[in-house]
Design a protein around this motif. Structure first.
Motif, PDB file in Angstrom:
ATOM      1  N   ARG A  17      33.474  38.782  37.005  1.00 16.51           N
ATOM      2  CA  ARG A  17      33.578  39.732  35.899  1.00 16.51           C
ATOM      3  C   ARG A  17      32.882  39.115  34.557  1.00 16.51           C
ATOM      4  NH1 ARG A  17      35.524  44.488  36.764  1.00 16.51           N
ATOM      5  NH2 ARG A  17      37.018  45.018  38.523  1.00 16.51           N
ATOM      6  N   THR A  72      34.078  47.597  30.390  1.00 17.11           N
ATOM      7  CA  THR A  72      35.003  47.775  31.455  1.00 17.11           C
ATOM      8  C   THR A  72      35.298  46.371  31.946  1.00 17.11           C
ATOM      9  OG1 THR A  72      34.066  49.803  32.204  1.00 17.11           O
ATOM     10  CG2 THR A  72      34.959  48.460  33.779  1.00 17.11           C
ATOM     11  N   ASN A  73      34.336  45.464  32.117  1.00 14.77           N
ATOM     12  CA  ASN A  73      34.758  43.962  32.525  1.00 14.77           C
ATOM     13  C   ASN A  73      35.332  43.448  31.628  1.00 14.77           C
ATOM     14  OD1 ASN A  73      33.317  43.509  35.303  1.00 14.77           O
ATOM     15  ND2 ASN A  73      31.268  43.952  34.293  1.00 14.77           N
ATOM     16  N   ASN A 107      39.134  44.208  32.075  1.00 16.72           N
ATOM     17  CA  ASN A 107      39.643  43.721  33.427  1.00 16.72           C
ATOM     18  C   ASN A 107      39.900  42.165  33.342  1.00 16.72           C
ATOM     19  OD1 ASN A 107      40.142  45.745  35.783  1.00 16.72           O
ATOM     20  ND2 ASN A 107      37.959  46.258  34.642  1.00 16.72           N
ATOM     21  N   LYS A 155      43.210  41.623  31.601  1.00 19.74           N
ATOM     22  CA  LYS A 155      44.342  41.827  32.622  1.00 19.74           C
ATOM     23  C   LYS A 155      44.274  40.785  33.282  1.00 19.74           C
ATOM     24  CE  LYS A 155      44.629  46.040  34.819  1.00 19.74           C
ATOM     25  NZ  LYS A 155      44.167  46.980  35.590  1.00 19.74           N
ATOM     26  N   THR A 183      43.878  42.892  42.030  1.00 14.60           N
ATOM     27  CA  THR A 183      42.629  42.142  42.679  1.00 14.60           C
ATOM     28  C   THR A 183      43.230  40.543  42.843  1.00 14.60           C
ATOM     29  OG1 THR A 183      41.148  43.612  41.444  1.00 14.60           O
ATOM     30  CG2 THR A 183      40.309  41.645  42.416  1.00 14.60           C
TER      31      THR A 183
END
Length: 269
Positions: free
Chosen positions: A33, A68-69, A72, A75, A264
């Protein structure tokens, strides 16, 4: 210097493309990512400085990918760096059975909180060979004996000293995990999906089906469902018996599937 100044946007774009390509070769999702985000940011810089007029649509899409990356990545970092308080018993369990597989303390805490505690009395049978397995168990206290046709299987049995004496550690503490992983990676298609679809000659013929024919077809489906055996991969390979009073943790396949689908990092572990 003039050449470098003139071609800087193109060099930045190529640098971003190399980062994106490198990201797809990484096993760690955080690295993937981060490199993908770098590639998207490079595209934004290129479209903002090289194109005249500015290509707003490609720049907007690259910005969305980068954001978006970035979200994430936040997170993942939060999940990996989150501090949790473990009891001494939980810490021993984490170090022996979870940490070697890359499970973080936060993930471990979530897994433990979803578990149901099960107790077995001495000589009580947890499962028999060929029983359908819908749960995964972890032996946290006590000894279990695994057998096939009455023969003792050391690797599938659990005992405290196995962690130090067996090459694979106390692998027998986990019960039913391979069946779950097999189902998770290769889910069994439902009977409905396996049955071949019937061809329709015309809409008129379908409308003219009688109630008796529909009833016969329904009975045939029910008979097929009843006659269809459980897939062999869903069945226990061993009979597991408690050699003394045991304490186990239990998770249903549905609970584990839900947890894996939400992270993930947990799927990677």
């Amino acid at each position: 210097c003039a050449w470098l100044k003139q071609n800087t946007p193109v060099l930045i774009l190529n640098f971003g493309s190399i980062c994106t390509l490198t990201g797809f070769t990484r096993k760690d999702v955080l690295e993937l990512r981060a490199l993908s985000m770098t590639g998207s940011i490079s595209s934004v810089i290129y479209f903002a400085t090289h194109s005249r007029p500015i290509a707003w649509v490609p720049m907007a899409w690259s910005s969305i990918f980068a954001l978006t990356n970035a979200f994430n990545i936040h997170k993942i970092l939060d999940e990996r760096s989150h501090r949790v308080v473990l009891t001494e018993e939980e810490e021993d369990l984490f170090v022996e059975h979870f940490m070697p597989h890359g499970v973080t303390p936060k993930q471990f805490k979530r897994i433990i909180e979803a578990a149901t505690v099960v107790t077995l009395k001495k000589n009580e049978i947890l499962q028999k060979q060929n029983d359908v397995m819908n749960h995964v168990y972890l032996v946290v206290k006590g000894h279990t004996r695994a057998s096939v046709l009455g023969r003792y299987v050391t690797a599938a049995s659990s005992a405290p000293h196995h962690s130090d004496t067996l090459r694979g550690g106390d692998s027998g503490a986990w019960i039913g995990e391979m069946i779950f992983l097999g189902q998770y990676k290769n889910p069994t298609p439902s009977l409905k999906n396996r049955r071949p679809s019937k061809s329709k000659d015309s809409n008129d013929k379908e409308e003219n089906k009688t109630k008796e024919e529909n009833d016969e077809e329904s009975e045939e489906v029910k008979e097929d469902e009843a006659a269809t055996p459980q897939p062999i991969r869903n069945r226990s390979l061993y009979t597991i018996t408690a050699k003394d009073d045991c304490t186990l943790l239990r998770w249903s396949h549905e609970e584990l599937d839900k947890m894996l689908s939400s992270s993930t990092d947990m799927r990677s572990a």
